[in-house]
Design a protein around this motif. Sequence first.
Motif, PDB file in Angstrom:
ATOM      1  N   ALA A  66       0.310  -1.376   0.220  1.00  0.00           N
ATOM      2  CA  ALA A  66       0.031  -0.344   0.259  1.00  0.00           C
ATOM      3  C   ALA A  66       0.836   1.650  -0.134  1.00  0.00           C
ATOM      4  N   ALA A  67       2.249   1.631   0.539  1.00  0.00           N
ATOM      5  CA  ALA A  67       2.645   2.420   1.243  1.00  0.00           C
ATOM      6  C   ALA A  67       3.822   2.868  -0.854  1.00  0.00           C
ATOM      7  N   SER A  68       3.763   1.550  -1.174  1.00  0.00           N
ATOM      8  CA  SER A  68       4.394   1.582  -2.357  1.00  0.00           C
ATOM      9  C   SER A  68       3.867   1.269  -3.654  1.00  0.00           C
ATOM     10  N   GLY A  69       3.034   1.040  -3.450  1.00  0.00           N
ATOM     11  CA  GLY A  69       1.741   1.159  -4.674  1.00  0.00           C
ATOM     12  C   GLY A  69       2.349   0.648  -5.952  1.00  0.00           C
ATOM     13  N   MET A  70       3.556  -0.513  -5.529  1.00  0.00           N
ATOM     14  CA  MET A  70       3.958  -2.019  -6.281  1.00  0.00           C
ATOM     15  C   MET A  70       3.938  -3.044  -5.850  1.00  0.00           C
ATOM     16  N   ILE A  71       4.219  -4.679  -6.290  1.00  0.00           N
ATOM     17  CA  ILE A  71       4.611  -5.315  -5.964  1.00  0.00           C
ATOM     18  C   ILE A  71       5.441  -6.162  -6.308  1.00  0.00           C
ATOM     19  N   GLY A  72       6.079  -7.560  -6.379  1.00  0.00           N
ATOM     20  CA  GLY A  72       6.763  -8.258  -7.143  1.00  0.00           C
ATOM     21  C   GLY A  72       6.452  -9.764  -7.372  1.00  0.00           C
ATOM     22  N   ILE A  73       6.033 -10.198  -8.263  1.00  0.00           N
ATOM     23  CA  ILE A  73       5.864 -11.663  -8.176  1.00  0.00           C
ATOM     24  C   ILE A  73       7.178 -12.720  -8.579  1.00  0.00           C
ATOM     25  N   CYS A  74       7.485 -13.134  -7.697  1.00  0.00           N
ATOM     26  CA  CYS A  74       7.953 -14.630  -7.922  1.00  0.00           C
ATOM     27  C   CYS A  74       7.742 -15.914  -8.210  1.00  0.00           C
ATOM     28  N   ILE A  75       8.060 -16.622  -9.427  1.00  0.00           N
ATOM     29  CA  ILE A  75       6.778 -18.119  -9.338  1.00  0.00           C
ATOM     30  C   ILE A  75       7.932 -18.757  -8.812  1.00  0.00           C
ATOM     31  N   PRO A  76       8.343 -19.294  -7.883  1.00  0.00           N
ATOM     32  CA  PRO A  76       9.499 -20.620  -7.539  1.00  0.00           C
ATOM     33  C   PRO A  76       8.735 -21.477  -8.263  1.00  0.00           C
ATOM     34  N   GLY A  77      10.448 -22.266  -8.446  1.00  0.00           N
ATOM     35  CA  GLY A  77      10.463 -23.674  -9.163  1.00  0.00           C
ATOM     36  C   GLY A  77      10.619 -24.774  -8.167  1.00  0.00           C
ATOM     37  N   ALA A  78      10.414 -25.854  -7.902  1.00  0.00           N
ATOM     38  CA  ALA A  78      10.420 -27.074  -6.796  1.00  0.00           C
ATOM     39  C   ALA A  78      11.431 -26.649  -6.173  1.00  0.00           C
ATOM     40  N   ALA A  79      12.654 -26.782  -6.600  1.00  0.00           N
ATOM     41  CA  ALA A  79      13.809 -26.838  -5.702  1.00  0.00           C
ATOM     42  C   ALA A  79      13.980 -26.054  -4.211  1.00  0.00           C
TER      43      ALA A  79
END
Lengths: 189, 189
Positions: A66-79
Amino acid sequence: MNPHFRPVALDHASRLINHGPTVLVTTAHGARRNLMAAAWSMPVEFTPPRIAVVIDKHTFTAELAAASGMIGICIPGAAIAALVHAVGSESGRDHDKFERHGIAARPGPVLGVPWLEDGCIACLEGRLLREPHAEDAYDTWFAEVVAAAADDRVFSGGRWSVSDDHPELQTIHHLGGGLFARAGNVIRT
Amino acid sequence: MNPHFRPVALDHASRLINHGPTVLVTTAHGARRNLMAAAWSMPVEFTPPRIAVVIDKHTFTAELAAASGMIGICIPGAAIAALVHAVGSESGRDHDKFERHGIAARPGPVLGVPWLEDGCIACLEGRLLREPHAEDAYDTWFAEVVAAAADDRVFSGGRWSVSDDHPELQTIHHLGGGLFARAGNVIRT
């Protein structure tokens, strides 16, 4: 960063979460940063690439988003399935989860949100489309993706090439209680 | 109906789509009914069980959902992946997809929305929580689950027991272009 990462065209970015993987949501604001696991996300549009993700309004992630107005989305591998479960089971309000778990991150290319260096097969940056009612009533946050990259061993030219030869690169899908299914055994209809 | 179906406690219903499977959305209003494939859905709350699903506002499904105030969600097993892709690639406005594809359905126990008889491993009934802005801006529809059932060979006591011994019962996850990954090869963290 994963040396296999290549930029993904924005028209293809929503496809990265099309099949429902559990993701890591990263946030940063000022000197603070955080990451959490999110089993609940989905695309809502291909062009422009828009996504929805459920973030409990009481979390530190929600506060930084909310404070920054942004998000990252990282997609993890099974490792890194165990790491995903670990960071999904604690709050980052009182400590930096990146430091605690030895997670290296670098700023994403457009917004500068943290992108994980290792163990992920794709990362996205999203500018929040603030929707106070949906955030409040359903913990549902919308974002428009402004940058994406993926490991070209599993996603290239806008297409997935999931292989059982690289189980560590398969996406993970939370069944509950720390139990994850891997996406593999592809069917071509 | 699938003879292995058993009722699922409402507190466990959201877990049925926790791992991001592609689902079938069913609708009925008056004498009309329809079903469509939806890769984009997610839970938004466990208790009460609430979900979000993306339904293009121009579809026949959206029309029937809006008119009736309810939807069904059926989770296909891998055995019917080709059917899922087929019903996701045509409109039901001009013909009954159930008849065209020989799909047997029966009314769900609370709302009476169509539940598929064969090939699915779980079904839910949802009462729409109308959100005109989210529906219009993001094609995102919210619903509260009021009934659920699942095949007790893969979901029992609120827990998934995904096995590679029953590949036809594994959920399918749309990678794009008719390519589906199956959820299997479970990791316990």
